[in-house]
Each structure stands twice: as C-alpha cells, then as structure tokens.
Design a protein around this motif. Sequence first.
Motif, PDB file in Angstrom:
ATOM      1  N   ASP A  47      36.436  28.139  48.993  1.00 16.59           N
ATOM      2  CA  ASP A  47      37.056  27.982  47.280  1.00 16.59           C
ATOM      3  C   ASP A  47      37.098  30.062  47.283  1.00 16.59           C
ATOM      4  OD1 ASP A  47      37.618  25.048  47.857  1.00 16.59           O
ATOM      5  OD2 ASP A  47      35.345  24.512  47.005  1.00 16.59           O
ATOM      6  N   GLN A  48      38.046  29.960  46.975  1.00 13.23           N
ATOM      7  CA  GLN A  48      38.436  31.165  46.584  1.00 13.23           C
ATOM      8  C   GLN A  48      37.431  31.681  44.915  1.00 13.23           C
ATOM      9  OE1 GLN A  48      41.516  34.356  47.646  1.00 13.23           O
ATOM     10  NE2 GLN A  48      42.514  31.927  47.355  1.00 13.23           N
ATOM     11  N   ARG A  49      36.618  32.998  45.012  1.00 14.34           N
ATOM     12  CA  ARG A  49      35.977  32.960  43.353  1.00 14.34           C
ATOM     13  C   ARG A  49      36.666  32.342  42.142  1.00 14.34           C
ATOM     14  NH1 ARG A  49      34.560  38.961  41.804  1.00 14.34           N
ATOM     15  NH2 ARG A  49      33.863  39.034  43.601  1.00 14.34           N
ATOM     16  N   GLY A  50      36.008  31.847  41.364  1.00 18.11           N
ATOM     17  CA  GLY A  50      36.888  30.610  40.422  1.00 18.11           C
ATOM     18  C   GLY A  50      37.228  29.714  40.452  1.00 18.11           C
ATOM     19  N   HIS A  51      37.253  29.358  41.790  1.00 15.55           N
ATOM     20  CA  HIS A  51      38.490  27.841  42.245  1.00 15.55           C
ATOM     21  C   HIS A  51      36.894  26.815  42.703  1.00 15.55           C
ATOM     22  CE1 HIS A  51      41.552  30.574  42.369  1.00 15.55           C
ATOM     23  NE2 HIS A  51      42.344  29.501  42.441  1.00 15.55           N
ATOM     24  N   ALA A  52      37.001  25.813  42.465  1.00 14.90           N
ATOM     25  CA  ALA A  52      36.699  24.441  42.579  1.00 14.90           C
ATOM     26  C   ALA A  52      34.563  25.288  42.786  1.00 14.90           C
ATOM     27  CB  ALA A  52      36.933  24.487  44.603  1.00 14.90           C
ATOM     28  N   GLY A  53      34.113  25.044  44.196  1.00 13.45           N
ATOM     29  CA  GLY A  53      32.816  25.156  44.452  1.00 13.45           C
ATOM     30  C   GLY A  53      32.422  26.531  43.737  1.00 13.45           C
ATOM     31  N   SER A  54      33.264  28.082  43.558  1.00 14.81           N
ATOM     32  CA  SER A  54      32.875  28.751  43.899  1.00 14.81           C
ATOM     33  C   SER A  54      31.886  28.882  42.646  1.00 14.81           C
ATOM     34  CB  SER A  54      34.097  29.533  44.269  1.00 14.81           C
ATOM     35  OG  SER A  54      34.007  29.828  46.142  1.00 14.81           O
ATOM     36  N   ALA A  55      31.779  30.055  41.928  1.00 17.20           N
ATOM     37  CA  ALA A  55      31.281  30.792  41.441  1.00 17.20           C
ATOM     38  C   ALA A  55      32.341  31.724  40.630  1.00 17.20           C
ATOM     39  CB  ALA A  55      30.305  32.226  41.924  1.00 17.20           C
ATOM     40  N   ARG A  56      31.703  31.165  39.330  1.00 16.47           N
ATOM     41  CA  ARG A  56      32.879  31.944  37.904  1.00 16.47           C
ATOM     42  C   ARG A  56      32.456  33.274  38.027  1.00 16.47           C
ATOM     43  NH1 ARG A  56      34.556  27.837  39.959  1.00 16.47           N
ATOM     44  NH2 ARG A  56      35.755  25.969  38.879  1.00 16.47           N
ATOM     45  N   PHE A  57      33.555  34.173  37.633  1.00 18.72           N
ATOM     46  CA  PHE A  57      32.805  35.453  37.201  1.00 18.72           C
ATOM     47  C   PHE A  57      33.348  36.232  36.035  1.00 18.72           C
ATOM     48  CE2 PHE A  57      32.097  35.129  41.608  1.00 18.72           C
ATOM     49  CZ  PHE A  57      30.392  36.061  42.008  1.00 18.72           C
ATOM     50  N   ASP A  58      33.314  37.493  35.112  1.00 16.96           N
ATOM     51  CA  ASP A  58      34.151  38.155  34.447  1.00 16.96           C
ATOM     52  C   ASP A  58      35.350  38.432  34.679  1.00 16.96           C
ATOM     53  OD1 ASP A  58      32.056  36.829  32.586  1.00 16.96           O
ATOM     54  OD2 ASP A  58      30.917  39.461  32.728  1.00 16.96           O
ATOM     55  N   THR A  59      35.135  38.724  35.880  1.00 20.13           N
ATOM     56  CA  THR A  59      37.104  39.774  36.132  1.00 20.13           C
ATOM     57  C   THR A  59      37.030  38.476  37.922  1.00 20.13           C
ATOM     58  OG1 THR A  59      35.482  41.425  36.060  1.00 20.13           O
ATOM     59  CG2 THR A  59      37.082  41.921  37.722  1.00 20.13           C
ATOM     60  N   TYR A  60      38.840  39.133  37.839  1.00 22.85           N
ATOM     61  CA  TYR A  60      39.579  38.401  38.926  1.00 22.85           C
ATOM     62  C   TYR A  60      40.510  39.291  39.632  1.00 22.85           C
ATOM     63  CZ  TYR A  60      36.808  34.227  37.844  1.00 22.85           C
ATOM     64  OH  TYR A  60      36.219  33.608  37.376  1.00 22.85           O
ATOM     65  N   THR A  61      40.617  39.725  41.268  1.00 20.24           N
ATOM     66  CA  THR A  61      41.218  40.636  41.338  1.00 20.24           C
ATOM     67  C   THR A  61      41.689  40.422  42.677  1.00 20.24           C
ATOM     68  OG1 THR A  61      39.846  42.555  41.839  1.00 20.24           O
ATOM     69  CG2 THR A  61      41.112  42.396  39.799  1.00 20.24           C
ATOM     70  N   ILE A  62      42.968  40.298  43.155  1.00 25.13           N
ATOM     71  CA  ILE A  62      42.989  39.950  44.512  1.00 25.13           C
ATOM     72  C   ILE A  62      41.406  41.106  45.529  1.00 25.13           C
ATOM     73  CG2 ILE A  62      44.562  40.615  45.983  1.00 25.13           C
ATOM     74  CD1 ILE A  62      45.598  38.177  45.142  1.00 25.13           C
ATOM     75  N   GLU A  63      41.774  42.372  45.343  1.00 26.76           N
ATOM     76  CA  GLU A  63      40.892  43.087  45.025  1.00 26.76           C
ATOM     77  C   GLU A  63      39.459  42.826  46.058  1.00 26.76           C
ATOM     78  OE1 GLU A  63      44.728  45.524  44.763  1.00 26.76           O
ATOM     79  OE2 GLU A  63      42.519  43.555  43.240  1.00 26.76           O
ATOM     80  N   LEU A  64      39.128  42.297  44.871  1.00 28.02           N
ATOM     81  CA  LEU A  64      37.669  41.850  44.664  1.00 28.02           C
ATOM     82  C   LEU A  64      37.523  40.586  45.768  1.00 28.02           C
ATOM     83  CD1 LEU A  64      36.339  41.741  41.037  1.00 28.02           C
ATOM     84  CD2 LEU A  64      35.486  43.428  43.304  1.00 28.02           C
ATOM     85  N   MET A  65      38.548  38.790  45.973  1.00 29.48           N
ATOM     86  CA  MET A  65      39.086  38.539  46.253  1.00 29.48           C
ATOM     87  C   MET A  65      38.723  39.063  48.179  1.00 29.48           C
ATOM     88  SD  MET A  65      41.042  35.141  44.344  1.00 29.48           S
ATOM     89  CE  MET A  65      40.472  34.973  42.812  1.00 29.48           C
ATOM     90  N   CYS A  66      39.226  39.469  48.217  1.00 27.89           N
ATOM     91  CA  CYS A  66      39.548  40.531  49.697  1.00 27.89           C
ATOM     92  C   CYS A  66      38.157  41.113  50.230  1.00 27.89           C
ATOM     93  CB  CYS A  66      40.710  42.159  49.435  1.00 27.89           C
ATOM     94  SG  CYS A  66      40.481  42.371  51.025  1.00 27.89           S
TER      95      CYS A  66
END
Length: 205
Positions: free
Chosen positions: A30-49
């Motif tokens: 579950d990538q950040r911000g989705h389903a069971g993963s934590a919520r953040f103030d910032t979402y980018t492809i770089e951070l998910m990487c």
Amino acid sequence: MALHALGESSESWDNSAAVLGEKYRVLALDQRGHAGSARFDTYTIELMCEDLLHFANAMDLEQFTLMGHSMGGLVSYLFAETYPSRLERLIIEDIVPPSDEKPKEIPSKPSHSLPFDWLVIPSILGQHNEPEWWAHLTDISVPTLIIGGGSSKTSQNKLQEVSELIPDCELVMVEGAGHYVHDEYLPAFLTAVRKFLNINPCVKP
C-alpha cells in the motif's frame, strides 16, 4: 514487488499474486496515502520511490523484480533509473513517464469518504512535467517488460517509444484491454509476465 495504481491498494494485485505466488514470492505494497499506509502532507513519485527503497532495505531485499501499474509504474520507472543495481527485472503496466504535455485535469473531491487520502490525487496528477525521466530511460539496465492495453487511453505509441529507449525491453500489447490489463485480461497479463520471468526462473517478484 508489486505497486498499485492511483487510488487503488495492494489488494488490486490479489488475483495476479494468487497465480504468481505458486512459483514466486510476491510482495504488494500500500503506497503512501493509500489503504493501510500512513497519510502525509506531501505526496510525490520521488517520495514513493524512497518509500520503496526503505521497504526493500527493511526486508533485506538486495535485488528483486519490480512490477508497477499506472502510478505504481511511474514509481517503478523512477526506481529503475535511480537504483538500477537493486533490480533484477522490471515490469510496467500501461503507463508512460511524465512529459511536458498539457496538465492532466484534476477531478473534484467527492463528498463521500475514500479509502485513500484525497490529497494524493492532485499531487500525483500534477506531476505532468517531468521530461528528464524520459532522458534517463536509457539508464534502465535491467530486462524490462511493458504491457499495454490496446484500447487504453494511455498512448500505445508512447509506450512503443519508451520500449525503444530502454536498452533491453519487450513490449506486449493486449488487444481489447483498457488501462487495467491485469484486472480485465488477467490470463493474457499472466501469460506475458510468466513468459518474461521464466527466462530467468530465479527471479522473485
């Protein structure tokens, strides 16, 4: 390792993993911000990487096969360009890297609750102008499979361009399929994936 699309979750890979899991170890996140993963103030492809890198390190995965659909495919492209030594193979489902084309339209926030953080939508869809990702496609050094949906809104011509830039890349078009190839045409999707992986039976997705 399998990465899901925008607004989806690791469960989107359940049917694929049920078959591939007979032979391979399949880890879906579950990538950040989705389903069971934590919520953040910032979402980018770089951070998910970077999230993926931290997960792989925590799991002591020195090398692995990476499979990504849509948003997960964008993360996979970037990971393969940035950390090529960590991958054995790369599988991309129906997505091309961001370019300098016109921005994607951001939909209105729905009134009902969602199984993901709405902020992910404008954040990720806003990353449309990343032409340098195209410039680094030639840096992807692992064997790569791109699976396209022949009837998808994703430009199949662009997928062809991507496959020609990646040095060791095979492109498989599934005629009649849309953007969600592994949902709509699971047998054809699995046939392509298993053929690709069986070239090297030691690969672990």
